[in-house]
Design a protein around this motif. Structure first.
Motif, short mmCIF file in Angstrom:
data_model
loop_
_atom_site.label_atom_id
_atom_site.label_comp_id
_atom_site.label_asym_id
_atom_site.label_seq_id
_atom_site.Cartn_x
_atom_site.Cartn_y
_atom_site.Cartn_z
N TYR A 259 0.82 -1.21 0.00
CA TYR A 259 0.00 0.00 0.00
C TYR A 259 0.86 1.25 0.00
CZ TYR A 259 -2.75 3.87 1.71
OH TYR A 259 -3.32 5.11 1.86
N LEU A 260 1.83 1.31 0.90
CA LEU A 260 2.65 2.51 1.01
C LEU A 260 3.49 2.74 -0.24
CD1 LEU A 260 3.82 2.22 4.74
CD2 LEU A 260 2.05 3.71 3.80
N VAL A 261 4.01 1.66 -0.82
CA VAL A 261 4.80 1.80 -2.05
C VAL A 261 3.91 2.30 -3.19
CG1 VAL A 261 5.98 0.51 -3.88
CG2 VAL A 261 6.61 0.14 -1.49
N GLU A 262 2.71 1.74 -3.31
CA GLU A 262 1.79 2.17 -4.37
C GLU A 262 1.44 3.64 -4.24
OE1 GLU A 262 -1.49 -0.48 -4.13
OE2 GLU A 262 -0.54 -2.05 -5.34
N ARG A 263 1.19 4.08 -3.00
CA ARG A 263 0.86 5.48 -2.76
C ARG A 263 2.05 6.37 -3.07
NH1 ARG A 263 -4.20 7.11 -2.50
NH2 ARG A 263 -3.67 8.76 -1.03
N ALA A 264 3.24 5.92 -2.70
CA ALA A 264 4.45 6.70 -2.97
C ALA A 264 4.68 6.83 -4.47
CB ALA A 264 5.65 6.05 -2.30
N LEU A 265 4.50 5.73 -5.20
CA LEU A 265 4.67 5.75 -6.65
C LEU A 265 3.66 6.70 -7.31
CD1 LEU A 265 5.34 2.01 -7.60
CD2 LEU A 265 6.81 3.97 -8.13
#
Length: 205
Positions: A131-137
């Motif tokens: 989730y956090l990686v997707e949001r960061a991307l």
């Protein structure tokens, strides 16, 4: 004056029951291996009948997954990722999404300690990280810095950034949260800033 309907009361009862069952499971996980825990033990600790358990969950694995998912959903609602701009990187202002993350972890300390450090729940770790990686991307690719192509691929920046957040988070919890959520967010943001500076060739002066 609003009067609670039967549906409202039922919803509250369901939420209370699920919270008790999941809380009891977390307490048991602290002392026993998950695979050795029985549904009877969970129900006994929660003071809830076994038949009630099976009205809500298929088995203990379902309870673990749904409980983890509910906590994860609560986390996602508490975090609003800001746009990444040159000003947001160089301003020195602590990002609100980092404060929200550390605050949520502090509020639900026992849960995070159990899932991230004691039980090492891979499902939760992967769910949180993804989730956090997707949001960061999403923010990296759609933010105001998008016209300035970084020297490092977006995916590497995102994974590095999230790893740099999650590892200190675990350390912080394991060491009895020696700093406030605001302080931790500030420290992490400061360290991450140098990486962003380098990735986008921004001036660090």
């Amino acid at each position: 004056m609003y009067m609670k309907s039967n549906t409202d009361k039922l919803d509250l009862r369901i939420k209370r029951t699920r919270k008790l069952l999941f809380g009891s499971l977390l307490l048991l996980i602290k002392d026993k291996d998950f695979e050795s825990i029985t549904v009877n033990e969970i129900c006994d600790k929660a003071l809830i009948h076994r038949t009630t358990f099976y009205k809500h969950y298929e088995d203990k694995h379902d309870l673990l997954y749904q409980g983890t998912r509910a906590m994860f959903d609560e986390l996602t609602l508490s975090i609003e990722f800001p746009d990444i701009t040159p000003e947001s990187v160089t301003s020195g202002i602590v990002p609100t999404h980092l404060i929200a993350l550390f605050s949520h972890a502090a509020e639900h300390k026992e849960f995070y300690l159990t899932m991230l450090t004691i039980y090492h729940n891979r499902t939760f770790n992967k769910m949180l990280n993804t989730y956090l990686v997707e949001r960061a991307l999403y923010r990296l690719q759609g933010g105001s810095l998008n016209d300035r192509k970084p020297k490092i691929p977006y995916s590497i920046i995102a994974h590095f950034s999230i790893g740099a957040v999650c590892d200190p988070l675990i350390w912080w919890l394991e060491n009895n949260t020696p700093y406030t959520p605001e302080e931790m967010a500030d420290y992490v943001a400061s360290l991450l800033g140098y990486g962003i500076f380098h990735a986008y060739s921004l001036n660090t002066d």
